[in-house]
Design a protein around this motif. Structure first.
Motif, short mmCIF file in Angstrom:
data_model
loop_
_atom_site.label_atom_id
_atom_site.label_comp_id
_atom_site.label_asym_id
_atom_site.label_seq_id
_atom_site.Cartn_x
_atom_site.Cartn_y
_atom_site.Cartn_z
N VAL A 84 -9.28 -18.09 -32.07
CA VAL A 84 -10.34 -17.50 -31.23
C VAL A 84 -11.74 -17.68 -31.80
N ALA A 85 -12.73 -18.02 -31.40
CA ALA A 85 -13.76 -18.30 -32.15
C ALA A 85 -14.93 -17.36 -31.70
N LEU A 86 -15.57 -16.79 -32.60
CA LEU A 86 -16.79 -15.79 -32.07
C LEU A 86 -18.01 -16.51 -32.55
N ASP A 87 -18.98 -16.05 -31.74
CA ASP A 87 -20.32 -16.30 -32.12
C ASP A 87 -20.97 -15.37 -33.15
N GLY A 88 -22.29 -15.53 -33.52
CA GLY A 88 -23.07 -14.76 -34.32
C GLY A 88 -23.28 -13.31 -33.66
N GLU A 89 -23.12 -13.18 -32.33
CA GLU A 89 -23.44 -11.78 -31.79
C GLU A 89 -21.86 -11.09 -31.71
N GLY A 90 -20.75 -11.80 -32.04
CA GLY A 90 -19.69 -11.26 -31.87
C GLY A 90 -19.13 -11.39 -30.57
N ARG A 91 -19.41 -12.22 -29.72
CA ARG A 91 -18.89 -12.63 -28.55
C ARG A 91 -17.89 -13.71 -28.66
N VAL A 92 -16.92 -13.84 -27.70
CA VAL A 92 -15.98 -14.90 -27.69
C VAL A 92 -16.50 -16.25 -27.27
N ARG A 93 -16.56 -17.16 -28.14
CA ARG A 93 -17.27 -18.70 -27.91
C ARG A 93 -16.02 -19.55 -27.19
N LEU A 94 -14.84 -19.38 -27.84
CA LEU A 94 -13.92 -20.43 -27.21
C LEU A 94 -12.53 -19.83 -27.77
N PHE A 95 -11.42 -20.17 -27.08
CA PHE A 95 -9.96 -19.85 -27.50
C PHE A 95 -9.27 -20.96 -26.97
N ASP B 47 -10.39 -17.36 -18.71
CA ASP B 47 -11.81 -18.01 -19.12
C ASP B 47 -12.92 -16.94 -18.76
N ALA B 48 -12.55 -15.92 -18.17
CA ALA B 48 -13.63 -14.83 -17.94
C ALA B 48 -13.95 -14.20 -19.26
N ALA B 49 -13.29 -14.40 -20.58
CA ALA B 49 -13.23 -13.90 -21.69
C ALA B 49 -14.48 -14.43 -22.52
N VAL B 50 -14.65 -15.41 -22.08
CA VAL B 50 -15.74 -16.37 -22.94
C VAL B 50 -17.01 -15.94 -22.54
#
Length: 542
Positions: free
Chosen positions: A221-232, A244-247
């Protein structure tokens, strides 16, 4: 890629500069034409206001040395006009820069000016192309006696336009230079960010990343700088139960509250962190990235934990069998002695007692618990308890029909609680563990009591936290999973798990599982309660 980006940006900047220059020159040309026509019209208006011009047309003939020609030439030279032509109502010229044209008709139609209108135009006459202004010529009685036509050489207008082009190109060149410098700086930044890779390399890396990401057997699970899910990847989708709604969502929004969310969000730090998601035991690691985000990896330890627990149970059974082997040898020696002493009746009675005790133990469990998996579990746990010097009791209140929807889940719950209870009382005086399983409609209520030291009130919720334990970790892994898994299994069925102080000391765990039984015909009445529970492992402890 640096060269390609730079060339593309310079080409764009050059194209924009050329387009802007062209768009500027087009209205500039029209503006210069209009200014030339306005100037010609103004000169014509000034000339028509001169009373000598109108008086000369009425009083003198059109000659080279006439007053009209002299005045017109004076105005032409003073204003630097190409020509100042005065004509009468018969279209005959009274003045012209070329004296031979005086007395001849004009080459262009002057009807509009003779009709009282002022005219501005660009046209070609005897003196080439020019910007023209024509106005009517009035006498003292305000009657139209002719017209005045003034021309500005169009070459001068073109010259002004051409003279403006170098300055315009200089500005455009300056803008292009600034754009090229900005393009170079941007390209250098892109070069640093992409580590000087070519477009083909980036495309290949992307394809390799996708193949590797979805091919590995660990959840990522990859998270961006704002702590949001970028990809998994696909494994993370399976382990976490997300789509996919978790992205674009935070872990709290995608997973809800819990230890797994805290680990992914970075609120819990460390390596190889244990967490439970649903019925799965996961090992999570979180690594920050340079852009302020993070990459979390998840490994499924469910099967390993199950194998570890089975290994613990197997070791316990082996120890119990080893003890029974010694006990069996002692009984065989006793039986041999009775036979050698020819005490046959006593030998028969001794064998009957031994067989009867073991048979009674199994029968007592199966009478109260009709599910074969649970009954077999408790019979096995009784043997382990006897080896550890603990009396395992099944309460007289116990009654569980063979209608469980998820017997394996209940086996996990009972096994964990009994193991914890045995660990708590092992080595203490008068160690005892009591198990009570009751059905209330479709609800199953489980209580496990022990005579151990109990659990302090301030830790009764903490013990259900994943990874929390006061015991030494076993050789095959970590502790702190069993009670958390018990609560998760109970909550998954809409129930819960709690702990309180047992009567007389120790701890009492209560698990409620609503809708754990299937619908059935009315069940037989449960056995009447008796003051004392039945000892399952009492004979072995003796």
């Amino acid at each position: 890629m640096f060269s390609q980006v730079l060339l593309m940006q310079v080409a764009i900047a050059a194209g924009v500069a050329v387009l802007a220059t062209g768009l500027f020159l087009a209205p500039l040309s029209k503006q210069l034409d209009h200014e030339a026509m306005r100037r010609a019209l103004a000169i014509a208006q000034t000339t028509a206001q001169d009373p000598q011009i109108a008086e000369g047309i009425r009083a003198t003939p059109p000659t080279r040395d006439g007053p009209v020609q002299k005045e017109a030439e004076r105005i032409r030279k003073a204003t630097h006009a190409e020509y100042v032509v005065v004509l009468d109502r018969n279209w005959v010229r009274w003045s012209h820069p070329t004296p031979s044209q005086i007395g001849r008709p004009v080459s262009t139609d002057p009807r509009d000016a003779l009709g009282g209108k002022e005219v501005m135009e660009i046209d070609k006459g005897t003196l080439a192309r020019s910007a023209r202004g024509k106005v009517p010529l009035y006498d003292a009685e305000h009657r139209i006696v002719g017209a005045v036509s003034v021309g500005i050489a169009y070459d001068s207008v073109r010259a002004r336009l051409i003279s403006a082009i170098p300055g315009l190109f200089a500005y455009a060149g300056g803008a292009l230079a600034v754009g090229a410098l900005a393009a170079w700086l941007i390209s250098r930044r892109v070069q640093r960010q992409t580590r000087d890779l070519a477009f083909s390399d980036i495309s290949a890396l992307l394809a390799e990343r996708e193949a590797m990401l979805h091919g590995i057997r660990e959840g990522v699970v990859a998270l961006d700088g704002e702590g949001r899910v970028r990809l998994f990847n696909d494994e993370a989708r399976r382990l976490l139960g997300i789509d996919d709604a978790a992205v674009g969502q935070t872990p709290d929004e995608a997973l809800g509250a819990g230890r797994t969310t805290d680990v992914l969000a970075g609120r819990v730090t460390g390596t190889d962190l244990l967490t439970v998601r649903g019925q799965r035991v996961l090992v999570a690691n979180r690594m920050p990235t340079d852009d302020g985000g993070a990459v979390a990896t998840l490994r499924d330890r469910t099967e390993l934990e199950q194998l570890g627990r089975e290994l613990d149970s197997t070791r316990g059974l082996i120890d119990a069998l080893r003890a029974q082997d010694h006990e069996h040898a002692n009984r065989m020696h006793t039986l041999l002695g009775l036979l050698e002493l020819e005490m046959y009746d006593d030998a028969v009675e001794f064998v009957g007692e031994v067989v009867g005790d073991h048979r009674a133990t199994a029968e007592q469990v199966t009478e109260k618990i009709q599910d074969p998996l649970l009954a077999a579990l408790l019979v096995g746990k009784a043997t382990v308890a006897a080896e550890r010097g603990v009396a395992l009791w099944v309460s007289e209140r116990t009654w569980l029909p063979d209608r469980l929807i998820d017997p394996r889940g209940l086996v996990t719950v009972v096994g964990n609680l009994v193991d914890n209870a045995l660990d708590a009382v092992a080595g203490t005086l008068h160690a005892r563990v009591e198990v009570e399983l009751r059905s209330e409609g479709r609800t199953v209520v489980l209580r496990v009591r022990d005579t151990g030291p109990g659990i302090p009130a301030d830790q009764r919720e903490l013990i259900f936290t994943e990874g929390w334990s006061t015991k030494k970790p076993p050789a095959h892994g970590k502790r702190g999973i069993g009670l958390s898994l018990v609560r998760r299994l109970a909550e998954r069925q809409g129930g819960g798990a709690t702990v309180s102080a047992a009567h007389g000391g120790g701890a009492e765990f209560t698990v409620v599982l609503p809708e754990a039984l299937t619908e059935a015909a009315p069940q037989p009445a449960a056995p009447e309660e008796s003051p004392a529970p039945t000892a399952v492992a009492e004979e072995e402890t003796r």
